[in-house]
Design a protein around this motif. Structure first.
Motif, PDB file in Angstrom:
ATOM      1  N   ALA A 152       0.831  -1.210   0.000  1.00  0.00           N
ATOM      2  CA  ALA A 152       0.000   0.000   0.000  1.00  0.00           C
ATOM      3  C   ALA A 152       0.862   1.256   0.000  1.00  0.00           C
ATOM      4  CB  ALA A 152      -0.932  -0.005   1.216  1.00  0.00           C
ATOM      5  N   ARG A 153       1.913   1.272   0.814  1.00  0.00           N
ATOM      6  CA  ARG A 153       2.797   2.438   0.841  1.00  0.00           C
ATOM      7  C   ARG A 153       3.479   2.627  -0.516  1.00  0.00           C
ATOM      8  NH1 ARG A 153       4.156   0.215   5.972  1.00  0.00           N
ATOM      9  NH2 ARG A 153       6.079  -0.666   5.073  1.00  0.00           N
ATOM     10  N   ALA A 154       3.913   1.510  -1.133  1.00  0.00           N
ATOM     11  CA  ALA A 154       4.586   1.605  -2.428  1.00  0.00           C
ATOM     12  C   ALA A 154       3.630   2.131  -3.500  1.00  0.00           C
ATOM     13  CB  ALA A 154       5.129   0.236  -2.827  1.00  0.00           C
ATOM     14  N   GLN A 155       2.375   1.740  -3.427  1.00  0.00           N
ATOM     15  CA  GLN A 155       1.392   2.241  -4.394  1.00  0.00           C
ATOM     16  C   GLN A 155       1.161   3.734  -4.207  1.00  0.00           C
ATOM     17  OE1 GLN A 155      -2.056  -0.338  -4.043  1.00  0.00           O
ATOM     18  NE2 GLN A 155      -0.794  -2.156  -4.406  1.00  0.00           N
ATOM     19  N   GLU A 156       1.131   4.171  -2.959  1.00  0.00           N
ATOM     20  CA  GLU A 156       0.964   5.604  -2.694  1.00  0.00           C
ATOM     21  C   GLU A 156       2.149   6.402  -3.224  1.00  0.00           C
ATOM     22  OE1 GLU A 156       0.455   5.943   1.484  1.00  0.00           O
ATOM     23  OE2 GLU A 156      -1.565   5.070   1.495  1.00  0.00           O
ATOM     24  N   ARG A 157       3.351   5.820  -3.196  1.00  0.00           N
ATOM     25  CA  ARG A 157       4.545   6.508  -3.701  1.00  0.00           C
ATOM     26  C   ARG A 157       4.692   6.367  -5.215  1.00  0.00           C
ATOM     27  NH1 ARG A 157       6.997   3.969   1.076  1.00  0.00           N
ATOM     28  NH2 ARG A 157       7.685   2.292  -0.308  1.00  0.00           N
ATOM     29  N   GLY A 158       3.815   5.584  -5.831  1.00  0.00           N
ATOM     30  CA  GLY A 158       3.906   5.375  -7.272  1.00  0.00           C
ATOM     31  C   GLY A 158       4.912   4.323  -7.680  1.00  0.00           C
ATOM     32  N   GLU A 159       5.368   3.502  -6.720  1.00  0.00           N
ATOM     33  CA  GLU A 159       6.343   2.460  -7.039  1.00  0.00           C
ATOM     34  C   GLU A 159       5.691   1.196  -7.584  1.00  0.00           C
ATOM     35  OE1 GLU A 159       9.964   2.369  -4.129  1.00  0.00           O
ATOM     36  OE2 GLU A 159       8.183   2.787  -2.921  1.00  0.00           O
ATOM     37  N   LEU A 160       4.420   1.004  -7.303  1.00  0.00           N
ATOM     38  CA  LEU A 160       3.709  -0.190  -7.737  1.00  0.00           C
ATOM     39  C   LEU A 160       2.375   0.190  -8.351  1.00  0.00           C
ATOM     40  CD1 LEU A 160       4.089  -2.833  -4.865  1.00  0.00           C
ATOM     41  CD2 LEU A 160       5.195  -2.852  -7.106  1.00  0.00           C
ATOM     42  N   ALA A 161       1.914  -0.655  -9.277  1.00  0.00           N
ATOM     43  CA  ALA A 161       0.589  -0.463  -9.855  1.00  0.00           C
ATOM     44  C   ALA A 161      -0.467  -0.852  -8.830  1.00  0.00           C
ATOM     45  CB  ALA A 161       0.438  -1.314 -11.107  1.00  0.00           C
ATOM     46  N   PRO A 162      -1.631  -0.198  -8.844  1.00  0.00           N
ATOM     47  CA  PRO A 162      -2.715  -0.586  -7.940  1.00  0.00           C
ATOM     48  C   PRO A 162      -3.072  -2.062  -8.112  1.00  0.00           C
ATOM     49  CG  PRO A 162      -3.203   1.498  -9.013  1.00  0.00           C
ATOM     50  CD  PRO A 162      -1.975   0.955  -9.693  1.00  0.00           C
ATOM     51  N   GLY A 163      -3.378  -2.703  -6.990  1.00  0.00           N
ATOM     52  CA  GLY A 163      -3.779  -4.106  -7.032  1.00  0.00           C
ATOM     53  C   GLY A 163      -2.651  -5.099  -6.948  1.00  0.00           C
ATOM     54  N   THR A 164      -1.420  -4.624  -6.919  1.00  0.00           N
ATOM     55  CA  THR A 164      -0.278  -5.548  -6.881  1.00  0.00           C
ATOM     56  C   THR A 164      -0.319  -6.422  -5.632  1.00  0.00           C
ATOM     57  OG1 THR A 164       1.095  -4.001  -8.121  1.00  0.00           O
ATOM     58  CG2 THR A 164       2.240  -5.722  -6.897  1.00  0.00           C
ATOM     59  N   GLY A 165      -0.768  -5.866  -4.527  1.00  0.00           N
ATOM     60  CA  GLY A 165      -0.774  -6.622  -3.275  1.00  0.00           C
ATOM     61  C   GLY A 165      -1.656  -7.850  -3.300  1.00  0.00           C
ATOM     62  N   ASP A 166      -2.653  -7.883  -4.184  1.00  0.00           N
ATOM     63  CA  ASP A 166      -3.547  -9.038  -4.290  1.00  0.00           C
ATOM     64  C   ASP A 166      -3.185  -9.948  -5.455  1.00  0.00           C
ATOM     65  OD1 ASP A 166      -5.190  -8.313  -2.103  1.00  0.00           O
ATOM     66  OD2 ASP A 166      -6.229  -6.849  -3.362  1.00  0.00           O
ATOM     67  N   SER A 167      -2.032  -9.747  -6.033  1.00  0.00           N
ATOM     68  CA  SER A 167      -1.649 -10.487  -7.232  1.00  0.00           C
ATOM     69  C   SER A 167      -0.746 -11.668  -6.909  1.00  0.00           C
ATOM     70  CB  SER A 167      -0.926  -9.552  -8.202  1.00  0.00           C
ATOM     71  OG  SER A 167       0.338  -9.182  -7.669  1.00  0.00           O
ATOM     72  N   VAL A 168      -0.564 -12.529  -7.921  1.00  0.00           N
ATOM     73  CA  VAL A 168       0.386 -13.631  -7.791  1.00  0.00           C
ATOM     74  C   VAL A 168       1.792 -13.098  -7.549  1.00  0.00           C
ATOM     75  CG1 VAL A 168       1.463 -15.547  -9.030  1.00  0.00           C
ATOM     76  CG2 VAL A 168      -1.008 -15.193  -9.190  1.00  0.00           C
ATOM     77  N   LEU A 169       2.091 -11.949  -8.123  1.00  0.00           N
ATOM     78  CA  LEU A 169       3.395 -11.335  -7.929  1.00  0.00           C
ATOM     79  C   LEU A 169       3.705 -11.156  -6.445  1.00  0.00           C
ATOM     80  CD1 LEU A 169       5.941  -9.796  -8.739  1.00  0.00           C
ATOM     81  CD2 LEU A 169       4.529  -7.770  -9.115  1.00  0.00           C
ATOM     82  N   ALA A 170       2.736 -10.671  -5.685  1.00  0.00           N
ATOM     83  CA  ALA A 170       2.959 -10.470  -4.252  1.00  0.00           C
ATOM     84  C   ALA A 170       3.262 -11.789  -3.551  1.00  0.00           C
ATOM     85  CB  ALA A 170       1.741  -9.802  -3.627  1.00  0.00           C
ATOM     86  N   GLU A 171       2.603 -12.853  -3.981  1.00  0.00           N
ATOM     87  CA  GLU A 171       2.831 -14.156  -3.354  1.00  0.00           C
ATOM     88  C   GLU A 171       4.235 -14.683  -3.622  1.00  0.00           C
ATOM     89  OE1 GLU A 171      -0.148 -17.082  -4.074  1.00  0.00           O
ATOM     90  OE2 GLU A 171      -1.782 -15.631  -4.035  1.00  0.00           O
ATOM     91  N   THR A 172       4.849 -14.264  -4.722  1.00  0.00           N
ATOM     92  CA  THR A 172       6.184 -14.773  -5.048  1.00  0.00           C
ATOM     93  C   THR A 172       7.276 -14.185  -4.155  1.00  0.00           C
ATOM     94  OG1 THR A 172       6.726 -13.029  -6.667  1.00  0.00           O
ATOM     95  CG2 THR A 172       5.495 -14.944  -7.470  1.00  0.00           C
ATOM     96  N   THR A 173       6.973 -13.117  -3.445  1.00  0.00           N
ATOM     97  CA  THR A 173       8.015 -12.406  -2.699  1.00  0.00           C
ATOM     98  C   THR A 173       8.766 -13.318  -1.738  1.00  0.00           C
ATOM     99  OG1 THR A 173       6.675 -10.412  -2.847  1.00  0.00           O
ATOM    100  CG2 THR A 173       8.490 -10.387  -1.270  1.00  0.00           C
ATOM    101  N   SER A 174       8.040 -14.125  -0.986  1.00  0.00           N
ATOM    102  CA  SER A 174       8.696 -15.020  -0.028  1.00  0.00           C
ATOM    103  C   SER A 174       8.630 -16.478  -0.458  1.00  0.00           C
ATOM    104  CB  SER A 174       8.042 -14.872   1.350  1.00  0.00           C
ATOM    105  OG  SER A 174       6.655 -15.186   1.268  1.00  0.00           O
TER     106      SER A 174
END
Length: 212
Positions: A152-174
């Motif tokens: 959420a913070r990264a989206q507010e700073r414009g570092e991530l596209a909206p919705g990234t936190g609910d994506s498969v991409l987010a699950e790959t982090t760990s």
């Protein structure tokens, strides 16, 4: 942290309040929980006993029974509180540094007593809905909330596209670190965490940012 997800998760009450007697001494709670983790790692859930916990923690059996009525209550309560103090909650102003700090935190946990206890419980969790539910409502929620806050913070700073936190991409982090820890027996160390971050996670996150 996407780990330990059984087919059926049943909501079970957390341990019931004390049955009376002398008030609990909160200073002993951390000592008892540490003893529980050590014993789970050493003997597993099946061989764990309330007497063994009391002996390992250096307290009387009455101290254990004032906190928990059964072995299941004891382990469920311990799991529910797992990682709460250890999970990093960074707010560095940078997605890269936030994620790096959280992966370092994960590294410390999987290589410590909590990680060893979790590994010993893997074969049990699938057959004990109360333990599965404790993992879901305890450490898994703790990790998910902290990653969600970073997204959420990264989206507010414009570092991530909206919705990234609910994506498969987010699950790959760990995911790669967790897979190596749970399945391969190979070391999960600083070098591996840095390699995963620099060659997989950050390029994917930067790609998501470019689509913002």
């Amino acid at each position: 942290m996407a780990v330990l997800t059984p087919t059926v998760l049943t909501t079970t009450q957390l341990p019931r309040p004390s049955r009376g007697g002398r008030p609990r001494d909160p200073s002993r709670d951390s000592v008892i929980r540490a003893a529980i983790l050590r014993l789970l790692a050493d003997v597993g859930y099946g061989a764990l006993t309330m007497d063994a916990v009391a002996s390992e923690a250096g307290v009387g059996k009455a101290t254990i029974y004032r906190r928990w009525r059964t072995k299941q209550d004891l382990v469920v309560d311990t799991i529910s509180d797992l990682n709460r103090e250890q999970v990093a909650r960074p707010d560095t102003g940078s997605l890269e540094n936030d994620v790096r700090a959280m992966l370092q935190s994960l590294l410390g946990i999987v290589n410590g007593p909590a990680g060893a206890a979790t590994l010993s419980l893997l074969s049990t969790v699938a057959h004990e809905p109360a333990l599965a539910d404790a993992f879901r409502r305890g450490p898994l929620v703790e990790w998910r909330n902290n990653f969600d806050a970073a997204w959420a913070r990264a989206q507010e700073r414009g570092e991530l596209a909206p919705g990234t936190g609910d994506s498969v991409l987010a699950e790959t982090t760990s995911a790669l670190m967790v897979q190596r820890w749970l399945l391969t027996g190979r070391p999960v160390d600083d070098a591996y965490a840095d390699e995963v971050l620099d060659t997989v996670v950050l390029p994917l996150l930067r790609g998501a940012g470019s689509r913002a």
